[in-house]
Design an enzyme around this catalytic site. Structure first.
Site, PDB file in Angstrom:
ATOM      1  N   CYS A 168       0.864  -1.182   0.000  1.00 41.63           N
ATOM      2  CA  CYS A 168       0.000   0.000   0.000  1.00 41.63           C
ATOM      3  C   CYS A 168       0.898   1.228   0.000  1.00 41.63           C
ATOM      4  O   CYS A 168       2.107   1.137   0.192  1.00 41.63           O
ATOM      5  CB  CYS A 168      -0.872   0.013   1.251  1.00 41.63           C
ATOM      6  SG  CYS A 168      -1.810  -1.495   1.471  1.00 41.63           S
ATOM      7  N   TRP A 175      -3.631  -1.989  -1.357  1.00 36.69           N
ATOM      8  CA  TRP A 175      -3.504  -3.245  -2.078  1.00 36.69           C
ATOM      9  C   TRP A 175      -3.983  -4.299  -1.093  1.00 36.69           C
ATOM     10  O   TRP A 175      -3.289  -4.648  -0.137  1.00 36.69           O
ATOM     11  CB  TRP A 175      -2.049  -3.510  -2.469  1.00 36.69           C
ATOM     12  CG  TRP A 175      -1.915  -4.576  -3.491  1.00 36.69           C
ATOM     13  CD1 TRP A 175      -1.967  -4.448  -4.845  1.00 36.69           C
ATOM     14  CD2 TRP A 175      -1.684  -5.986  -3.269  1.00 36.69           C
ATOM     15  NE1 TRP A 175      -1.782  -5.667  -5.456  1.00 36.69           N
ATOM     16  CE2 TRP A 175      -1.614  -6.625  -4.514  1.00 36.69           C
ATOM     17  CE3 TRP A 175      -1.535  -6.760  -2.125  1.00 36.69           C
ATOM     18  CZ2 TRP A 175      -1.412  -7.998  -4.655  1.00 36.69           C
ATOM     19  CZ3 TRP A 175      -1.340  -8.123  -2.257  1.00 36.69           C
ATOM     20  CH2 TRP A 175      -1.276  -8.724  -3.510  1.00 36.69           C
ATOM     21  N   ASN A 214       0.477   0.319   6.165  1.00 29.29           N
ATOM     22  CA  ASN A 214       1.013  -0.519   5.080  1.00 29.29           C
ATOM     23  C   ASN A 214       1.749  -1.683   5.732  1.00 29.29           C
ATOM     24  O   ASN A 214       2.736  -1.483   6.440  1.00 29.29           O
ATOM     25  CB  ASN A 214       1.994   0.298   4.221  1.00 29.29           C
ATOM     26  CG  ASN A 214       2.738  -0.597   3.232  1.00 29.29           C
ATOM     27  OD1 ASN A 214       2.232  -1.638   2.830  1.00 29.29           O
ATOM     28  ND2 ASN A 214       3.958  -0.208   2.896  1.00 29.29           N
ATOM     29  N   GLY A 215       1.249  -2.895   5.532  1.00 34.53           N
ATOM     30  CA  GLY A 215       1.872  -4.051   6.172  1.00 34.53           C
ATOM     31  C   GLY A 215       0.791  -5.023   6.631  1.00 34.53           C
ATOM     32  O   GLY A 215      -0.360  -4.942   6.172  1.00 34.53           O
ATOM     33  N   GLU A 218      11.779 -13.994 -18.432  1.00 36.02           N
ATOM     34  CA  GLU A 218      11.423 -12.582 -18.220  1.00 36.02           C
ATOM     35  C   GLU A 218      10.391 -12.108 -19.252  1.00 36.02           C
ATOM     36  O   GLU A 218       9.426 -11.421 -18.909  1.00 36.02           O
ATOM     37  CB  GLU A 218      12.690 -11.711 -18.270  1.00 36.02           C
ATOM     38  CG  GLU A 218      12.489 -10.226 -18.104  1.00 36.02           C
ATOM     39  CD  GLU A 218      11.768  -9.802 -16.828  1.00 36.02           C
ATOM     40  OE1 GLU A 218      11.319  -8.646 -16.768  1.00 36.02           O
ATOM     41  OE2 GLU A 218      11.580 -10.650 -15.919  1.00 36.02           O
ATOM     42  N   LYS A 262       6.669 -10.641 -18.345  1.00 32.64           N
ATOM     43  CA  LYS A 262       6.199  -9.321 -18.786  1.00 32.64           C
ATOM     44  C   LYS A 262       4.832  -9.436 -19.463  1.00 32.64           C
ATOM     45  O   LYS A 262       3.910  -8.685 -19.189  1.00 32.64           O
ATOM     46  CB  LYS A 262       7.210  -8.669 -19.747  1.00 32.64           C
ATOM     47  CG  LYS A 262       8.497  -8.215 -19.057  1.00 32.64           C
ATOM     48  CD  LYS A 262       8.393  -6.920 -18.328  1.00 32.64           C
ATOM     49  CE  LYS A 262       8.178  -7.053 -16.820  1.00 32.64           C
ATOM     50  NZ  LYS A 262       9.150  -7.702 -16.018  1.00 32.64           N
ATOM     51  N   GLU A 285       2.075 -10.357 -16.779  1.00 34.75           N
ATOM     52  CA  GLU A 285       1.690  -9.405 -15.727  1.00 34.75           C
ATOM     53  C   GLU A 285       0.988  -8.165 -16.251  1.00 34.75           C
ATOM     54  O   GLU A 285       0.243  -7.523 -15.505  1.00 34.75           O
ATOM     55  CB  GLU A 285       2.900  -9.040 -14.863  1.00 34.75           C
ATOM     56  CG  GLU A 285       3.992  -8.283 -15.533  1.00 34.75           C
ATOM     57  CD  GLU A 285       5.118  -7.965 -14.543  1.00 34.75           C
ATOM     58  OE1 GLU A 285       6.286  -8.070 -14.943  1.00 34.75           O
ATOM     59  OE2 GLU A 285       4.811  -7.636 -13.391  1.00 34.75           O
ATOM     60  N   LYS A 292       3.864  -2.482  -7.102  1.00 35.30           N
ATOM     61  CA  LYS A 292       5.271  -2.307  -7.458  1.00 35.30           C
ATOM     62  C   LYS A 292       6.212  -2.977  -6.475  1.00 35.30           C
ATOM     63  O   LYS A 292       7.173  -3.637  -6.861  1.00 35.30           O
ATOM     64  CB  LYS A 292       5.590  -0.818  -7.559  1.00 35.30           C
ATOM     65  CG  LYS A 292       6.997  -0.501  -8.019  1.00 35.30           C
ATOM     66  CD  LYS A 292       7.212  -0.972  -9.447  1.00 35.30           C
ATOM     67  CE  LYS A 292       8.618  -0.805  -9.949  1.00 35.30           C
ATOM     68  NZ  LYS A 292       8.881  -1.552 -11.188  1.00 35.30           N
TER      69      LYS A 292
HETATM   70  C1  AGP Z   1       8.235  -7.415 -12.216  1.00 30.80           C
HETATM   71  O1  AGP Z   1       7.817  -6.733 -13.307  1.00 30.80           O
HETATM   72  C2  AGP Z   1       7.364  -7.322 -11.060  1.00 30.80           C
HETATM   73  N1  AGP Z   1       7.058  -6.017 -10.705  1.00 30.80           N
HETATM   74  C3  AGP Z   1       7.830  -8.153  -9.874  1.00 30.80           C
HETATM   75  O2  AGP Z   1       8.005  -9.470 -10.291  1.00 30.80           O
HETATM   76  C4  AGP Z   1       9.126  -7.675  -9.204  1.00 30.80           C
HETATM   77  O3  AGP Z   1      10.204  -7.928 -10.015  1.00 30.80           O
HETATM   78  C5  AGP Z   1       9.308  -8.403  -7.872  1.00 30.80           C
HETATM   79  O4  AGP Z   1       8.209  -8.121  -7.062  1.00 30.80           O
HETATM   80  C6  AGP Z   1      10.594  -8.000  -7.173  1.00 30.80           C
HETATM   81  O5  AGP Z   1      10.574  -6.654  -6.850  1.00 30.80           O
HETATM   82  P1  AGP Z   1      11.914  -5.920  -6.386  1.00 30.80           P
HETATM   83  O6  AGP Z   1      12.884  -5.988  -7.514  1.00 30.80           O
HETATM   84  O7  AGP Z   1      11.475  -4.528  -6.071  1.00 30.80           O
HETATM   85  O8  AGP Z   1      12.420  -6.655  -5.177  1.00 30.80           O
END
Ligand code: AGP
Length: 607
Positions: A2, A72, A98-99, A480, A484, A487, A602
């Site tokens: 969040c 979230w 957040n948590g 990868e 992409k 997601e 993110k």
């Molecule tokens: C990738 O596009 C995603 N956002 C997700 O898999 C991300 O790579 C993963 O959560 C790790 O995040 P970080 O690199 O911030 O640790």
């Protein structure tokens, strides 16, 4: 997961909170809310969906203290009732969190027996009731006492009706910082929400509580011992977190890669001496040099970069290297000792599983290093030393420039270790570094495939199952590319080592099924050509990423995207580009929200 924000100062709090929440929305965006403290008490406004929806429903508020949250969901579906901030029964206290409060059930039962009625299904609401019950005229004390009762993680901002002009913040496991302005302070989950107000920030550490007013702040531990904090300067500009003429942050960040890679390498590659200079590991360079085993740990895209890292470390440093899903490593009771180096790979530096993997590695005596993008993030501060990616802020949830930044940093770390261990001859290292330095301009060239990637995606984004195949250094790129696509376009896709296909997945191939091959020049080129033949024979639609000048491949593939030639270890920095663009255009073609894909956030700050 969040985003939280708090404001106390001379300005009207509401617009500052709403702007801050919009900047934090990439962290989570299924519902949001604000609480403003005024003379008549606390005003709460919440909404499902985006901050823009909340803006439509909210009137003006002149008051200058408040908190906000963009969510979230972890406990309770995205509804107005479950949106934050949460209050106690008399709305004398409001909390944005957040948590995860892990023992919320037992606290909820106890409060229930005490006659407390709950308005939501969230774990957070128990905190609001606890603080309300423990309040005896000092909000900071009440928050501290309440936090002694809870287990779990939190980034927290709290206000109360009895103390307008005060925001109390607390951190354990989730990121939180205080933006220091002139006569105002903005508390936020990350720097993107404070940058338009100030570049001066204080990062809270685990177990710290801050009492923030317009004129200043104090920080203490949970046991009320004072803590002195250092004010730091944020290196990013507001422009960097704006769209800059692109339709989406993801496309902006894909096209930023030539510049972000140059920034990752700046001052670190010494072509004259054929060596790599990494100031961030200087204090641990001899211990790193004595390492007998490297473990790379991360999640998602970072884990894919770590997989490329495995090839790089074994290739250049000749050190046994393993790659771990951080979420598995932390619970597996791994065999690790003081001659092991654990490298945490993370864009945000806040991913809970990767942070816990670092803590586990340290507990077992390993040297812990970070390859992290966000300066001052928790993993960056938890690791013994590390190398920042320097790719600038990454806003799009789908990680792109951080992936190439992570691969470039792991390449430099591996070359550095190879030289330290005298297992990477100077001449070879010179050649490798010279090739690495050429990569940014080759990425510029690779980005010219954008139009072609767009046409492939527009033609094939109606297909619901794709396969991505690669070998060697390009096997992680296949993973990868599939991630992409999954997601952001919600198309099911699987990435595999190409040779694995015959052991089962080839059964998936049917007429016109898109199969993406990374078929660039290399030791296994003939093998991959064989795999392409196998897929063609079963009616698959072959999309090949090939080396410029390869005249053979276009006779075999339905679509070919060419990338400039490069030595195999560096090819992932080029071959990933067309795959990022194919996923981007497929998501656009399917009308998906590219920067804020459903069900994702993110940085994953809870387990
Ligand atoms: C990738 O596009 C995603 N956002 C997700 O898999 C991300 O790579 C993963 O959560 C790790 O995040 P970080 O690199 O911030 O640790």
């Amino acid at each position: 997961m969040c985003g939280i924000v708090g404001y106390v100062g001379g300005q009207q709090a509401l617009p500052v909170l709403l702007d801050g929440l919009e900047r934090l929305e990439y962290r989570g965006y299924d519902s949001c809310g604000v609480a403003i403290v005024g003379d008549l008490g606390i005003g709460i406004q919440k909404s499902t969906g985006r901050v823009t929806d909340l803006r439509k429903t909210i009137g003006d508020a002149a008051n200058t203290t408040g908190i906000g949250h963009t969510r979230w969901a972890t406990h309770g579906t995205p509804t107005v009732a479950n949106a934050h901030p949460h209050t106690d029964a008399s709305v004398s206290v409001a909390v944005a969190h957040n948590g995860i409060i892990e023992n919320h059930d037992s606290i909820r039962d106890w409060l229930g027996r005490e006659g407390i009625k709950f308005a939501s299904e969230t774990d957070t609401e128990v905190l609001a009731h606890l603080i309300g019950r423990l309040y005896r005229g000092n909000l900071e004390d009440a928050v501290r006492s309440a936090l002694h009762e809870v287990e779990g993680t939190y980034g927290l901002v709290v206000v109360c009706a009895a103390e307008p002009g005060v925001v109390v913040a607390a951190k354990k496991g989730s990121p939180l910082l205080i933006g220091v302005g002139d006569g105002e302070h903005i508390i936020a989950s990350d720097a993107s929400a404070v940058l338009e107000h100030t570049k001066r920030v204080v990062y809270l550490d685990d177990g710290e509580v801050a009492r923030v007013t317009a004129s200043g702040f104090t920080t203490t531990t949970l046991d009320a011992s004072p803590v002195t904090k250092e004010v730091q300067e944020i290196g990013w500009t507001l422009d960097q977190i704006e769209l800059g003429g692109h339709e989406h942050f993801m496309s902006k960040e894909i096209f930023e890669q030539p510049a972000s890679l140059r920034d990752s390498m700046r001052g670190r590659i010494d072509l004259g001496r054929s060596e790599v200079r990494l100031g961030g590991v200087r204090d641990f360079v001899s211990r790193f040099g004595r390492t007998r085993r490297v473990i790379l740990a991360g999640c998602g895209t970072a884990w894919h970069a770590a997989l490329v890292g495995e090839y790089l470390f074994e290739g250049m440093a000749k050190v046994p290297t393993e790659v771990e899903y951080a979420s598995e490593f932390r619970y597996r009771n791994p065999v690790v000792d003081s001659r092991t180096t654990v490298i945490a790979v993370s864009q945000s530096g806040e991913t809970a599983d990767t942070l816990a993997a670092v803590q586990e590695a340290k507990r077992l005596g390993a040297l812990s290093l970070g390859a992290v993008n966000v300066v001052g993030s928790t993993i960056a501060r938890e690791t013994d030393a590390g190398v920042y990616l320097h790719v600038g802020p990454e806003i799009g949830v789908a990680s792109t420039k951080a992936f190439t930044g992570q691969v470039a940093v792991l390449a430099m770390l591996a070359a550095h270790l190879g030289r330290r261990k005298r297992r990477f001859p100077k001449k070879e290292c010179a050649g490798f570094l010279a090739d690495l330095a050429k990569i940014p301009s080759k990425v510029e060239e690779a980005l010219r495939c954008d139009g072609q990637a767009k046409s492939i995606s527009e033609r094939l984004s109606g297909r619901d199952n794709w396969l991505y195949l690669g070998r060697g250094y390009n096997y992680p790129v296949a993973l990868e590319g599939a991630l992409k696509l999954k997601e952001i376009s919600y198309i099911h896709a699987e990435g595999l080592p190409a040779a694995e296909m015959k052991h089962g997945p080839i059964a998936l191939i049917s007429d016109g099924m898109p199969v993406v091959f990374i078929a660039t020049r290399g030791a296994q080129y003939e093998k991959i050509i064989g795999n392409i033949e196998e897929v063609r024979a079963r009616g698959g639609h072959v999309i090949a990423v090939a080396t410029s000048g390869d005249g053979r491949i276009d006779k075999l593939a339905d679509d070919v995207i060419y990338v400039p030639d490069a030595p195999e270890p560096l090819q992932p920095l080029l071959t990933v580009i067309p795959l990022q663009l194919i996923a981007y255009h497929a998501a656009v073609a399917r009308g998906c929200n590219v920067d804020k894909p459903r069900n994702l956030a993110k940085s994953v700050t809870v387990e």
